[in-house]
Enzyme design. Structure first.
Site, PDB file in Angstrom:
ATOM      1  N   HIS A 103      -4.014  -2.559  -6.573  1.00  0.00           N
ATOM      2  CA  HIS A 103      -3.220  -1.512  -6.960  1.00  0.00           C
ATOM      3  C   HIS A 103      -4.115  -0.698  -7.402  1.00  0.00           C
ATOM      4  O   HIS A 103      -4.969  -0.674  -8.331  1.00  0.00           O
ATOM      5  CB  HIS A 103      -2.354  -1.840  -8.144  1.00  0.00           C
ATOM      6  CG  HIS A 103      -0.979  -2.613  -7.476  1.00  0.00           C
ATOM      7  ND1 HIS A 103       0.185  -3.036  -8.423  1.00  0.00           N
ATOM      8  CD2 HIS A 103      -0.662  -2.920  -6.202  1.00  0.00           C
ATOM      9  CE1 HIS A 103       0.906  -3.762  -7.689  1.00  0.00           C
ATOM     10  NE2 HIS A 103       0.469  -3.634  -6.300  1.00  0.00           N
ATOM     11  N   ASP A 134       0.767  -1.274  -0.059  1.00  0.00           N
ATOM     12  CA  ASP A 134       0.002  -0.077  -0.151  1.00  0.00           C
ATOM     13  C   ASP A 134       0.742   1.179  -0.049  1.00  0.00           C
ATOM     14  O   ASP A 134       0.358   2.218   0.685  1.00  0.00           O
ATOM     15  CB  ASP A 134      -0.977  -0.046   1.097  1.00  0.00           C
ATOM     16  CG  ASP A 134      -1.890  -1.313   1.170  1.00  0.00           C
ATOM     17  OD1 ASP A 134      -2.109  -1.710   0.190  1.00  0.00           O
ATOM     18  OD2 ASP A 134      -2.041  -1.865   2.276  1.00  0.00           O
TER      19      ASP A 134
HETATM   20  P1  IMP Z   1      -2.185 -12.931   2.664  1.00  0.00           P
HETATM   21  O1  IMP Z   1      -1.022 -12.221   1.774  1.00  0.00           O
HETATM   22  O2  IMP Z   1      -3.598 -12.891   2.301  1.00  0.00           O
HETATM   23  O3  IMP Z   1      -1.761 -14.255   3.102  1.00  0.00           O
HETATM   24  O4  IMP Z   1      -1.870 -12.076   4.174  1.00  0.00           O
HETATM   25  C1  IMP Z   1      -0.566 -12.037   4.807  1.00  0.00           C
HETATM   26  C2  IMP Z   1      -0.215 -10.653   5.170  1.00  0.00           C
HETATM   27  O5  IMP Z   1      -0.063 -10.023   4.278  1.00  0.00           O
HETATM   28  C3  IMP Z   1      -1.497  -9.998   6.124  1.00  0.00           C
HETATM   29  O6  IMP Z   1      -0.891  -9.034   7.019  1.00  0.00           O
HETATM   30  C4  IMP Z   1      -2.005  -9.142   4.981  1.00  0.00           C
HETATM   31  O7  IMP Z   1      -2.894  -8.104   5.510  1.00  0.00           O
HETATM   32  C5  IMP Z   1      -0.565  -8.759   4.233  1.00  0.00           C
HETATM   33  N1  IMP Z   1      -1.124  -8.497   2.906  1.00  0.00           N
HETATM   34  C6  IMP Z   1      -1.245  -9.177   1.859  1.00  0.00           C
HETATM   35  N2  IMP Z   1      -1.552  -8.350   0.578  1.00  0.00           N
HETATM   36  C7  IMP Z   1      -1.262  -7.277   0.882  1.00  0.00           C
HETATM   37  C8  IMP Z   1      -1.368  -5.991   0.283  1.00  0.00           C
HETATM   38  O8  IMP Z   1      -1.500  -5.890  -1.148  1.00  0.00           O
HETATM   39  N3  IMP Z   1      -1.264  -4.962   0.978  1.00  0.00           N
HETATM   40  C9  IMP Z   1      -0.961  -4.816   2.199  1.00  0.00           C
HETATM   41  N4  IMP Z   1      -1.165  -5.838   2.872  1.00  0.00           N
HETATM   42  C10 IMP Z   1      -1.012  -7.064   2.240  1.00  0.00           C
HETATM   43 MG    MG Z   2      -2.746  -2.078  -2.370  1.00  0.00          MG
END
Ligand code: IMP
Ligand code: MG
Length: 332
Positions: A42, A13
């Site tokens: 995105h 982000d």
């Molecule tokens: P997962 O990728 O869904 O397994 O989540 C694992 C960790 O990564 C969690 O803390 C999510 O909030 C974070 N996370 C996954 N994708 C994003 C993203 O695109 N932006 C911010 N945090 C993310």
């Molecule tokens: Mg994002």
């Protein structure tokens, strides 16, 4: 910048979508290659319209740019087809034949796991989908009839494009601190999110990358559980005008002030050659919509110079508003 990797510096982000959409328009990118999966959104703003893209590369708004999904990516078929429709990119978006498929069962497994709930995953099932790839039972894009019109050998195409001097952007997702290897384990995502891994997912060797553009936001945010040094309360973040909710899941983003030490480490480990700083207008409202460095207030210029000094990387792009063209571009 024949071949550039875009990498997020913090916990995702950082505003990578905005930087990519600017480069797509200004640098006439030939190829944009998205890595990662559907967990990452995105955000692209153009002419007052907002897109939160989970699958289609953020450079879609340049109609000449060929859009690719990397061999190492995980494709959510329904989301992909929905976004192709939304962005009207049927004729120029392709998926590598070897990309993995993320299915509803993976999301169900993600949501049913108490361990993953404690990590605060997005619930899309990316971790379970990657597990299945590692077990070598995952479906690949080439096995899915609905994807047939989009299947390509992107690895050959990208490498031939680099040989021919095409402008290629490798679109990293999430942030370096969510890397499975280098982040705040176990509070990380299911893959390596570093610049090297982004190139690897796309099938591009390290010597063929010309630039690594690291994206910093003017303050630090994270969603989900895990450490966040200097974390502010939600009330304090709201008072400072920094409070955000996630583009993908709508969850509250936790926030902290800019971390120069972290910026330095992440620039070094990713081999950054340039940096972008987004949302400068969130911490210095007088920067809103400015497009030249000279027009920024002196405190804002001093902040950018401090980042350059302390992180040892030139800040070439500065975001001053949500629209793709709200940028101070300091490149020659
Ligand atoms: P997962 O990728 O869904 O397994 O989540 C694992 C960790 O990564 C969690 O803390 C999510 O909030 C974070 N996370 C996954 N994708 C994003 C993203 O695109 N932006 C911010 N945090 C993310
Ligand atoms: Mg994002």
């Amino acid at each position: 910048m024949p071949c550039t990797v875009i990498v997020g510096a913090f916990w995702g982000d950082e505003g990578k979508g905005k930087i990519i959409s600017y480069l797509a328009l200004k640098d006439n990118l030939d190829f944009c290659v998205r890595t990662g999966s559907v967990n990452a959104a995105h955000t692209v703003w153009i002419d007052g319209k907002k897109y939160a893209l989970h699958m289609v590369p953020a450079a879609f708004l340049n109609p000449k740019c060929r859009l690719m999904i990397a061999a190492g990516a995980n494709v959510h078929v329904a989301k992909f087809l929905e976004e192709v429709e939304l962005t009207k990119t049927h004729s120029r978006v392709v998926i590598d034949r070897n990309a993995s498929i993320i299915e509803d069962k993976h999301s169900a497994q993600d949501k049913a796991s108490a361990h993953l709930k404690g990590i605060g995953t997005t619930g899309w099932g990316v971790g379970p989908a990657i597990e299945e790839r590692v077990r070598r039972t995952a479906k690949l894009a080439r096995d899915i009839p609905e994807l047939k019109p989009y299947i390509a050998d992107t690895v050959t195409e990208i490498n031939e494009g680099i040989d021919a001097g095409k402008k290629v952007l490798l679109e990293g997702t999430q942030g370096f601190m969510l890397s499975l290897y280098f982040g705040t384990y176990p509070y990380v995502t299911g893959r390596d999110t570093s610049a090297s891994a982004i190139a690897s997912e796309a099938g591009v060797g390290p010597t063929r990358v010309d630039d690594v553009l690291i994206v910093y936001k003017s303050f630090v945010t994270r969603v989900g559980a895990g450490p966040l040094p200097g974390e502010l309360t939600k009330e304090e973040a709201q008072k400072r005008g920094w409070f955000e909710t996630a583009a993908g899941t709508g969850r509250d983003r936790r926030s902290a002030p800019f971390d120069f030490e972290l910026a330095r480490n992440t620039a070094k480990i990713n081999g950054a050659t340039q940096a972008a700083v987004t949302k400068l207008d969130s911490i210095f409202p007088a920067c809103q919509g400015k497009r030249s460095f000279g027009d920024l207030p002196s405190e804002a210029k001093a902040f950018i110079k401090e980042i350059e000094n302390r992180a040892s990387v030139p800040v070439t792009l500065i975001g001053t508003g949500p629209e793709a063209l709200d940028i101070v571009d300091r490149r020659k």
